[in-house]
Scaffold this motif. Sequence first.
Motif, PDB file in Angstrom:
ATOM      1  N   GLU A   1       0.845  -1.256   0.177  1.00 30.76           N
ATOM      2  CA  GLU A   1       0.108  -0.047  -0.106  1.00 30.76           C
ATOM      3  C   GLU A   1       0.841   1.203  -0.129  1.00 30.76           C
ATOM      4  N   LEU A   2       1.625   1.526  -0.912  1.00 30.10           N
ATOM      5  CA  LEU A   2       2.536   2.532  -1.075  1.00 30.10           C
ATOM      6  C   LEU A   2       2.058   3.832  -0.827  1.00 30.10           C
ATOM      7  N   TYR A   3       0.795   4.021  -1.279  1.00 29.64           N
ATOM      8  CA  TYR A   3       0.424   5.312  -1.799  1.00 29.64           C
ATOM      9  C   TYR A   3      -0.605   5.733  -0.499  1.00 29.64           C
ATOM     10  N   VAL A   4      -1.140   4.669   0.472  1.00 29.39           N
ATOM     11  CA  VAL A   4      -2.204   5.440   1.279  1.00 29.39           C
ATOM     12  C   VAL A   4      -1.852   4.820   2.911  1.00 29.39           C
ATOM     13  N   VAL A   5      -0.689   4.081   2.925  1.00 32.50           N
ATOM     14  CA  VAL A   5      -0.424   3.458   4.317  1.00 32.50           C
ATOM     15  C   VAL A   5       0.068   4.872   5.093  1.00 32.50           C
ATOM     16  N   GLU A   6       0.613   5.615   4.808  1.00 32.53           N
ATOM     17  CA  GLU A   6       0.894   6.870   5.703  1.00 32.53           C
ATOM     18  C   GLU A   6       0.013   7.460   6.322  1.00 32.53           C
TER      19      GLU A   6
ATOM     20  N   GLN B   1      -2.482   6.655 -13.297  1.00 36.97           N
ATOM     21  CA  GLN B   1      -2.059   5.960 -14.351  1.00 36.97           C
ATOM     22  C   GLN B   1      -0.405   6.092 -14.098  1.00 36.97           C
ATOM     23  N   ARG B   2       0.184   5.021 -14.597  1.00 34.49           N
ATOM     24  CA  ARG B   2       1.669   4.654 -14.493  1.00 34.49           C
ATOM     25  C   ARG B   2       2.129   4.686 -12.911  1.00 34.49           C
ATOM     26  N   LYS B   3       1.012   3.960 -12.157  1.00 32.42           N
ATOM     27  CA  LYS B   3       1.289   3.760 -10.783  1.00 32.42           C
ATOM     28  C   LYS B   3       1.377   2.114 -10.667  1.00 32.42           C
ATOM     29  N   ASN B   4       1.780   1.760  -9.530  1.00 27.05           N
ATOM     30  CA  ASN B   4       1.950   0.239  -9.121  1.00 27.05           C
ATOM     31  C   ASN B   4       0.634  -0.227  -8.974  1.00 27.05           C
ATOM     32  N   TYR B   5       0.714  -1.407  -9.250  1.00 23.03           N
ATOM     33  CA  TYR B   5      -0.803  -2.196  -8.717  1.00 23.03           C
ATOM     34  C   TYR B   5      -1.939  -2.044  -9.788  1.00 23.03           C
ATOM     35  N   LEU B   6      -1.503  -1.584 -11.047  1.00 22.31           N
ATOM     36  CA  LEU B   6      -2.419  -1.424 -12.052  1.00 22.31           C
ATOM     37  C   LEU B   6      -3.090  -2.842 -12.288  1.00 22.31           C
TER      38      LEU B   6
END
Length: 487
Positions: free
Chosen positions: A64-69, A425-430
């Motif tokens: 969860e790179l984008y939301v865990v923080e 777009q161009r993010k992980n987990y797509l």
Amino acid sequence: MEVIVIILYLVPTLILFSYSCAQLSLVWNYWQKKRTENGNPPSNITPLSFEFPLVTVQLPIYNELYVVERLIDAVCLFEYPKNRLEIQILDDSTDDTVSIIAQKVHFYQVQGFDIQHIRRRNRDGFKAGALAYGLTTARGEFIAIFDADFIPNPDFLTTTIPHFENTHVGVVQTRWVHLNESYSLITQLQAFGLDGHFIVEQGGRNAAGHFINFNGTAGVWRKSCILDAGGWSAQTLTEDLDLSYRAQLRGWQFVYLENVETPAELPATMPALKSQQYRWMKGAAECARKNLKKVLQSTTVKFSTKVYAAFHLLNSGVFLAVFVMALLSVPILAITAFEPKYDYLFGIFRIFQLSFLMLLGFYGTTHYRHKTFGQFVWQLPFFLTVIMGLSLHNAIAALEGYLGKKTPFIRTPKWGIVQQKDGWQRKNYLVKSLNWLTIAELLLAVYFAAAVGLGFYWHSYQMVVLHAMLAVGFGFVSFYSVKHSIS
């Protein structure tokens, strides 16, 4: 042959009518509760009436790179004494999420928080396995659970924990609200449907004392309730629904708080939405396979609760009925066009068109305070159109669940999308959705578009609107499945 087709069409149509009746009864339950509350406002429950119990907050995390923080930050802002709060980050990640969490944990440990970064050797049992693993060392009397895409409000615990003063209460569930509802047409339609569940379905069932479900996140369990019900199990893809029914069969009460809102992020792409829908639909069918018989055979559950539980657990089967009804509607069109003796059947079928009016009442109740009339007028038919477009996908998921076919838990990707400027777009987990199912959905769009043309050509207009909705629905789903897979 005509009679067989008519019967096969009539059966799913009758199922859909019955389901709509059940939904309408939930509207009745909901409004009965509202009238009671208006006449006799409930007594205020305040956290000052008892000591702060020890609470364990569990955050099951997987890549969860984008939301865990933002989730960890939100939990550490809880208006609750630090010495009565334990935070478990149940991290099964295999990417840079691990280091992000480690840094956050160190930051808050220095500030005096009891926060732990818990890692397992493997991902056995997926989310259910992680929750069970954390529970073995959890010290809290109560267990609050949040998925990675949620941002609970600071007063979450002070508004939920007091309801456990009733020692029979095993779960307190709050209502999801949507961080990115206005992001796109897809997120708007998701919000439209989810609000129906969280306002009328959960509220209506709970108001009448029937079984509801913990929604997997944004709620609190009494630890002894989890243990008494047999603990978390990975036998189904919806471990939350499974444990909810096992707990309520043991006599535990659930409390649903419509007025306590917990914000969350909605899937922003069609493949991500399909992934979530597949897990929910198949998991519900698996829970029906596992628990429905126990509910119906129970000697302590009242008959009306058994009826509502059956509709609840078999909810994903509605998509099987929708798909079969839709598929057979074209042969029905041909039969009535070339065999005038069957015209009288449309009189019978119109009875079941009352289903739309019932759904109008259901979603009207859901959105009368949250939507303008103009928003509601276009969102309801378009929501139903897209739901029909998802019927093949969801019917397959439900059928696999009923047949007992096992598949792994597939997470729904989250990208921290809140504002219009945010992108996936161009993010992980797509998630990609270019497969045979997308091709089938595109062919079905063509199939129903041809049915619209045939309706006009044969001067048989009774099903033109239905077929137009199906053509647009399958076209919408297939188009965005392709678009979001190649962007």
